[in-house]
Design a protein around this motif. Sequence first.
Motif, PDB file in Angstrom:
ATOM      1  N   GLU A 111      -2.954   3.451  -3.129  1.00 55.59           N
ATOM      2  CA  GLU A 111      -3.222   3.577  -1.696  1.00 55.59           C
ATOM      3  C   GLU A 111      -4.487   2.863  -1.238  1.00 55.59           C
ATOM      4  O   GLU A 111      -4.715   2.744  -0.033  1.00 55.59           O
ATOM      5  CB  GLU A 111      -3.338   5.058  -1.333  1.00 55.59           C
ATOM      6  CG  GLU A 111      -4.604   5.742  -1.853  1.00 55.59           C
ATOM      7  CD  GLU A 111      -4.624   7.241  -1.616  1.00 55.59           C
ATOM      8  OE1 GLU A 111      -3.528   7.827  -1.478  1.00 55.59           O
ATOM      9  OE2 GLU A 111      -5.730   7.822  -1.582  1.00 55.59           O
ATOM     10  N   ASP A 112      -5.305   2.385  -2.160  1.00 50.03           N
ATOM     11  CA  ASP A 112      -6.601   1.833  -1.758  1.00 50.03           C
ATOM     12  C   ASP A 112      -6.606   0.315  -1.865  1.00 50.03           C
ATOM     13  O   ASP A 112      -6.333  -0.243  -2.942  1.00 50.03           O
ATOM     14  CB  ASP A 112      -7.722   2.403  -2.627  1.00 50.03           C
ATOM     15  CG  ASP A 112      -9.074   1.889  -2.172  1.00 50.03           C
ATOM     16  OD1 ASP A 112      -9.532   2.318  -1.100  1.00 50.03           O
ATOM     17  OD2 ASP A 112      -9.650   1.027  -2.869  1.00 50.03           O
ATOM     18  N   PRO A 113      -6.941  -0.385  -0.786  1.00 50.60           N
ATOM     19  CA  PRO A 113      -6.921  -1.852  -0.825  1.00 50.60           C
ATOM     20  C   PRO A 113      -7.944  -2.460  -1.771  1.00 50.60           C
ATOM     21  O   PRO A 113      -7.698  -3.523  -2.346  1.00 50.60           O
ATOM     22  CB  PRO A 113      -7.189  -2.252   0.631  1.00 50.60           C
ATOM     23  CG  PRO A 113      -7.836  -1.057   1.263  1.00 50.60           C
ATOM     24  CD  PRO A 113      -7.248   0.126   0.566  1.00 50.60           C
ATOM     25  N   VAL A 126      -5.509   5.747   5.843  1.00 51.48           N
ATOM     26  CA  VAL A 126      -4.432   5.824   4.856  1.00 51.48           C
ATOM     27  C   VAL A 126      -4.974   6.459   3.582  1.00 51.48           C
ATOM     28  O   VAL A 126      -6.089   6.171   3.156  1.00 51.48           O
ATOM     29  CB  VAL A 126      -3.869   4.424   4.558  1.00 51.48           C
ATOM     30  CG1 VAL A 126      -2.781   4.481   3.489  1.00 51.48           C
ATOM     31  CG2 VAL A 126      -3.320   3.790   5.836  1.00 51.48           C
ATOM     32  N   GLY A 127      -4.180   7.343   2.976  1.00 54.08           N
ATOM     33  CA  GLY A 127      -4.576   7.950   1.711  1.00 54.08           C
ATOM     34  C   GLY A 127      -5.792   8.846   1.865  1.00 54.08           C
ATOM     35  O   GLY A 127      -5.900   9.626   2.818  1.00 54.08           O
ATOM     36  N   ILE A 164       0.824  -1.205   0.000  1.00 55.74           N
ATOM     37  CA  ILE A 164       0.000   0.000   0.000  1.00 55.74           C
ATOM     38  C   ILE A 164       0.863   1.262   0.000  1.00 55.74           C
ATOM     39  O   ILE A 164       1.857   1.364   0.720  1.00 55.74           O
ATOM     40  CB  ILE A 164      -0.946  -0.009   1.223  1.00 55.74           C
ATOM     41  CG1 ILE A 164      -1.994  -1.110   1.060  1.00 55.74           C
ATOM     42  CG2 ILE A 164      -1.614   1.350   1.433  1.00 55.74           C
ATOM     43  CD1 ILE A 164      -2.944  -0.926  -0.102  1.00 55.74           C
ATOM     44  N   TYR A 165       0.446   2.214  -0.815  1.00 48.73           N
ATOM     45  CA  TYR A 165       1.088   3.523  -0.902  1.00 48.73           C
ATOM     46  C   TYR A 165       0.746   4.295   0.371  1.00 48.73           C
ATOM     47  O   TYR A 165      -0.353   4.771   0.547  1.00 48.73           O
ATOM     48  CB  TYR A 165       0.553   4.235  -2.142  1.00 48.73           C
ATOM     49  CG  TYR A 165       1.177   5.559  -2.507  1.00 48.73           C
ATOM     50  CD1 TYR A 165       0.962   6.697  -1.747  1.00 48.73           C
ATOM     51  CD2 TYR A 165       1.954   5.678  -3.649  1.00 48.73           C
ATOM     52  CE1 TYR A 165       1.511   7.914  -2.107  1.00 48.73           C
ATOM     53  CE2 TYR A 165       2.508   6.890  -4.021  1.00 48.73           C
ATOM     54  CZ  TYR A 165       2.284   8.001  -3.249  1.00 48.73           C
ATOM     55  OH  TYR A 165       2.833   9.213  -3.602  1.00 48.73           O
ATOM     56  N   SER A 215       3.522  17.307   5.031  1.00 52.32           N
ATOM     57  CA  SER A 215       2.977  17.233   6.389  1.00 52.32           C
ATOM     58  C   SER A 215       1.480  16.977   6.406  1.00 52.32           C
ATOM     59  O   SER A 215       0.916  16.624   7.450  1.00 52.32           O
ATOM     60  CB  SER A 215       3.292  18.517   7.160  1.00 52.32           C
ATOM     61  OG  SER A 215       2.745  19.654   6.499  1.00 52.32           O
ATOM     62  N   ASP A 216       0.796  17.121   5.261  1.00 57.67           N
ATOM     63  CA  ASP A 216      -0.629  16.800   5.183  1.00 57.67           C
ATOM     64  C   ASP A 216      -0.888  15.298   5.202  1.00 57.67           C
ATOM     65  O   ASP A 216      -2.002  14.863   5.488  1.00 57.67           O
ATOM     66  CB  ASP A 216      -1.237  17.383   3.897  1.00 57.67           C
ATOM     67  CG  ASP A 216      -1.338  18.902   3.930  1.00 57.67           C
ATOM     68  OD1 ASP A 216      -1.219  19.481   5.025  1.00 57.67           O
ATOM     69  OD2 ASP A 216      -1.530  19.499   2.855  1.00 57.67           O
ATOM     70  N   CYS A 217       0.129  14.515   4.882  1.00 58.10           N
ATOM     71  CA  CYS A 217      -0.008  13.071   4.766  1.00 58.10           C
ATOM     72  C   CYS A 217      -0.054  12.427   6.145  1.00 58.10           C
ATOM     73  O   CYS A 217       0.719  12.785   7.043  1.00 58.10           O
ATOM     74  CB  CYS A 217       1.158  12.523   3.954  1.00 58.10           C
ATOM     75  SG  CYS A 217       1.213  10.733   3.831  1.00 58.10           S
TER      76      CYS A 217
END
Length: 728
Positions: free
Chosen positions: A161-163, A587-588, A146-147, A560-562
């Motif tokens: 990023e999405d499973p 996540v994401g 996953i990203y 920093s938004d992540c």
Amino acid sequence: MRYLKEILLSVFFSGTFIIYSQQKLPVYLDVTKPIEQRVENALSLMTTREKVDLCHAQSKFSSKGVPRLGIPELWMDDGPMGIREEVYWDEWNGAHWTNDSCTAFPALTCLAATFNPKMAYLYGKSIGEEARYRNKSVLLGPGVNIYRTPLGGRNFEFMGEDPFLASQMVVPYIRGVQSNGVAACVKHFALNNQETWRGDVDVNVSDRALHEIYLPAFKAAVTKGKAWAIMGSYNQFRGEHCCENNLLLNKILKGRWKFDGVVISDWGGVHNTTQAVNNGLDIEMGTYTNGLTTNSSFSYSDYYLANPYLKGLKGEKYSISGLNDKARRILRLIFRTAMNTHRPWGSFATAAHAEADRKIADEGIVLLKDEDHILPIVSSSIKTIAVIGENATHRMTIGGGSSSLKVKQEIVPLEGLQARFGNEYTLLYSIGYSSEVKNSAEADSLRQAAINVAKKADIVLFIGGLNKDPHQDCEGTDRLSYGLPYGQDQLIDSLEKVNKHVVVVLVSGNAVAMPWANDVQAIVQAWYLGSQAGNAIADILSGDVNPSGKLPFTFPVKLSDCGAHSFGAIAYPGIDKKEVYKEGILVGYRWYDTKHIRPLFPFGFGLSYTTFAYSKPEASRHEYALNDTIHVRFRLTNSGKRAGAETAQLYVSKPQSKVMRAEKELKAFQKVFLQPGETKAVILSVPVKSLAYYDEAKNGWIVEPGAYNLLLASSSSDIKGEASVVVK
């Protein structure tokens, strides 16, 4: 006849020559018998040493068979974007063959951006044909990690990023590969989300995040894709290396998921004989490889699963039943691949594979901005095009670590643009920046030369991004910053000041900062596109192909938004090689939407040269039980003047949940192709069971009763309509 020829060749090269008459074939050689019967027969004839020999490498990319019984060795090859050149027996260096130049296919970020499972099957089938032609039994790919952070060095090798997206794309890829009698080896199991300290960083993540975010694509690969092999990852998880991790390999993979294939270590990913033996590893590759060139104390016979394993078996430290399980799995893999008489012959570096590469690339390129419809380039007022940027001529099939390829052909962007536009427009090229230049004076000179070229042009195509050098989308190193390297931001600003018609084409596998996003007229995310990269970029910029790609991961405004960067070093890259995924399931886009952080470009986003209109979505009914499937119906219309494709996405949210949930989660999508003015009825289906969350107290999945909102969207931030249902 073909089968006997391959058997004779295999035993000839192994130094053993055995002939069986057709009437007296042992069961394991009798292809009319079920594989499981053949496996058990072969197992019963093998010595303990022969079984152990199956469990470790004999060269850089092969493991032993059983020469005495005519059972061939397994040959593996790096993927998943092309079949790596042949290397020497015990070196990484190329062997200088003249017939191993392959087709390079797009990076898997590009494949994910197609949002089209049909493209995933085409990809897998095509690369599987190339692996089969080169007589490989195992393709080391695809990757579905996953990203988690834009700094991840190998993000370009994975599916976003999405499973759910990764799960939907990996299954047809595997089926395509394995239709050729070549095993897909899905990697890296699990939690290999960074390259910094990748060999021993100890990851701690909640059970809920593990099962909801990081494992679903692997589970789909095993339970739906029926993958024949899985590769462990380098990192540790809760104090155990993942190539010898009892929870991951024994309890989850082989226990809950009933995986009947082979677990292969990443190269050098094994650290302890007892843990490797007991915790689920089947084949050990790449440990301290020195092999036959010297009398090294770490030759192949001294691998953890070689002589130390044999010694432990003789001393009854390890069980024969455990060894038999490993050997049984490996024999099953050999019978599925190297001894599969029904597999096709494959094909290599063909025109059909080049076309497959181009088609996937065309569908994966994402149009992020198109102010004043500057694209496609069709205006009669344009006479001169300036092409600026090192990535216009930089070969992207080399570098990046194990994804580096020796290709038959690579059309770089400048070549593709010249072929498409050269007869209509004057093209001027200036490199503008260079990854090789370290001197500031020389860098300034390149920048000024590019500015001078831009002044003369009617439109500027800046082709930059990352380049698969260390710290720029490369195995073994993460990126050091979110911004573009080599002074590209400054160069883009300078170009925009002298020419208001700037189109930025980003070649990368990662999100990047774009401080100039509001100033340039157009932005295209072009990925690493393989052998046909230049032609595919020209297809999109010319309008010969209408862009239809959607982002498989979010582009934050700033790092920093992540979520992974919001909790300090403990969450990334870790402190003293210990790391906690503090963002949990967020996540994401789950993080950005739930925390109300506006991204630069959202997950699922992508523009088109046409427009689409959605009708109001309607659920098939209002109330549902656990075993039901929710069907959401709507009409999608191409309201523009060009044929195009739109990926309709269905997200689900749970208001008033008793547990913390993301604002919304992707649960269905469909890519719809429409002619101008055409309308199609579309149905997106969501099994009620897929609405479950993982309950850590019960160690299982729970579907919470109550109201759910179904959000029809063209991206995670662009909701087109909503319907509500109740689960009883």
